[in-house]
Write a protein that holds these residues in place. Structure first.
Motif, mmCIF file in Angstrom:
data_model
loop_
_atom_site.group_PDB
_atom_site.id
_atom_site.type_symbol
_atom_site.label_atom_id
_atom_site.label_comp_id
_atom_site.label_asym_id
_atom_site.label_seq_id
_atom_site.Cartn_x
_atom_site.Cartn_y
_atom_site.Cartn_z
ATOM 1 N N ARG A 64 11.109 -0.249 -19.497
ATOM 2 C CA ARG A 64 9.321 0.476 -19.379
ATOM 3 C C ARG A 64 10.596 1.853 -19.861
ATOM 4 O O ARG A 64 9.414 2.514 -20.576
ATOM 5 C CB ARG A 64 9.627 -0.714 -18.019
ATOM 6 N N TYR A 68 8.326 4.032 -22.130
ATOM 7 C CA TYR A 68 7.643 6.013 -21.572
ATOM 8 C C TYR A 68 8.085 6.522 -22.440
ATOM 9 O O TYR A 68 7.420 7.613 -23.259
ATOM 10 C CB TYR A 68 7.499 5.559 -19.912
ATOM 11 N N THR A 78 3.462 10.450 -9.873
ATOM 12 C CA THR A 78 3.389 9.534 -9.784
ATOM 13 C C THR A 78 4.324 8.188 -10.683
ATOM 14 O O THR A 78 4.252 6.900 -10.012
ATOM 15 C CB THR A 78 1.672 8.825 -9.992
ATOM 16 N N LEU A 79 4.907 8.729 -12.248
ATOM 17 C CA LEU A 79 5.409 7.697 -12.774
ATOM 18 C C LEU A 79 6.548 7.456 -12.329
ATOM 19 O O LEU A 79 7.237 6.350 -12.275
ATOM 20 C CB LEU A 79 5.716 7.833 -13.661
ATOM 21 N N ASP A 81 7.160 7.321 -8.708
ATOM 22 C CA ASP A 81 7.448 6.773 -8.146
ATOM 23 C C ASP A 81 6.716 5.003 -8.345
ATOM 24 O O ASP A 81 7.836 4.166 -7.446
ATOM 25 C CB ASP A 81 5.452 6.824 -7.244
ATOM 26 N N VAL A 82 6.152 5.097 -9.297
ATOM 27 C CA VAL A 82 6.151 3.593 -9.857
ATOM 28 C C VAL A 82 7.291 3.097 -10.391
ATOM 29 O O VAL A 82 7.256 1.708 -9.842
ATOM 30 C CB VAL A 82 4.967 3.522 -10.800
ATOM 31 N N MET A 83 7.639 3.526 -10.848
ATOM 32 C CA MET A 83 8.796 2.755 -10.963
ATOM 33 C C MET A 83 9.947 2.240 -10.201
ATOM 34 O O MET A 83 10.372 1.117 -9.954
ATOM 35 C CB MET A 83 10.011 3.867 -12.575
ATOM 36 N N ASP A 85 8.804 1.966 -6.919
ATOM 37 C CA ASP A 85 8.394 0.681 -7.069
ATOM 38 C C ASP A 85 8.288 -0.844 -7.355
ATOM 39 O O ASP A 85 8.676 -1.978 -6.913
ATOM 40 C CB ASP A 85 6.523 0.683 -6.348
ATOM 41 N N ALA A 86 8.674 -0.749 -8.511
ATOM 42 C CA ALA A 86 9.138 -1.985 -9.436
ATOM 43 C C ALA A 86 10.697 -1.714 -9.005
ATOM 44 O O ALA A 86 10.993 -3.467 -9.100
ATOM 45 C CB ALA A 86 8.510 -1.212 -10.753
#
Length: 143
Positions: A64, A68, A78-79, A81-83, A85-86
């Protein structure tokens, strides 16, 4: 029946009762050791599954990040944060596999303990039944 015949019959029956208790105890011990073997296998499998899950997650997150980066996206805001969370979800999946394995191990070890308890009870029952048989046989003898 003579007194000696009654006593002999009672002794043979008592010996058989003790033998049955001993056999049941041996079988229970064997079954307990089998359950312990299954517990060890479950522990090993859970560790393997947990490690495999972490490795797969590490690779997926790496792919991922690479995708990116190739798209010109920077890992910030935000990205990130998404990473994050994953990565957290992936760790929870790995811990869930460990927990499932722990529960199976606990169940197998609990079964082993139950088997041993049943074996001891069978042995004690055989000995007590043998004693009762001998007393009953002896009480029927007319001296």
């Amino acid at each position: 029946m003579s007194g000696w015949e009654l006593l002999t019959a009672a002794a043979l029956t008592a010996a058989n009762q003790v033998s049955q208790g001993v056999s049941a105890n041996k079988m229970a011990k064997y079954n307990a050791s089998v359950s312990e073997g299954y517990a060890a296998a479950a522990r090993d499998q859970a560790a393997f599954d947990e490690a495999r899950s972490r490795e797969q997650s590490r690779r997926a997150l790496g792919a991922r990040r690479t995708a990116y980066g190739a798209a010109g996206v920077t890992l910030e805001g935000t990205l990130i944060d998404v990473m994050g969370d994953a990565a957290a979800d992936a760790e929870l999946d790995a811990l869930s596999l460990r927990r499932r394995g722990d529960l199976e191990v606990w169940g197998r070890l609990n079964e082993a303990g139950s088997q041993r308890t049943r074996g001891r009870a069978a042995l004690q029952s055989g000995v007590m039944d043998a004693g009762a048989t001998l007393l009953s046989g002896a009480s029927k003898i007319k001296w």
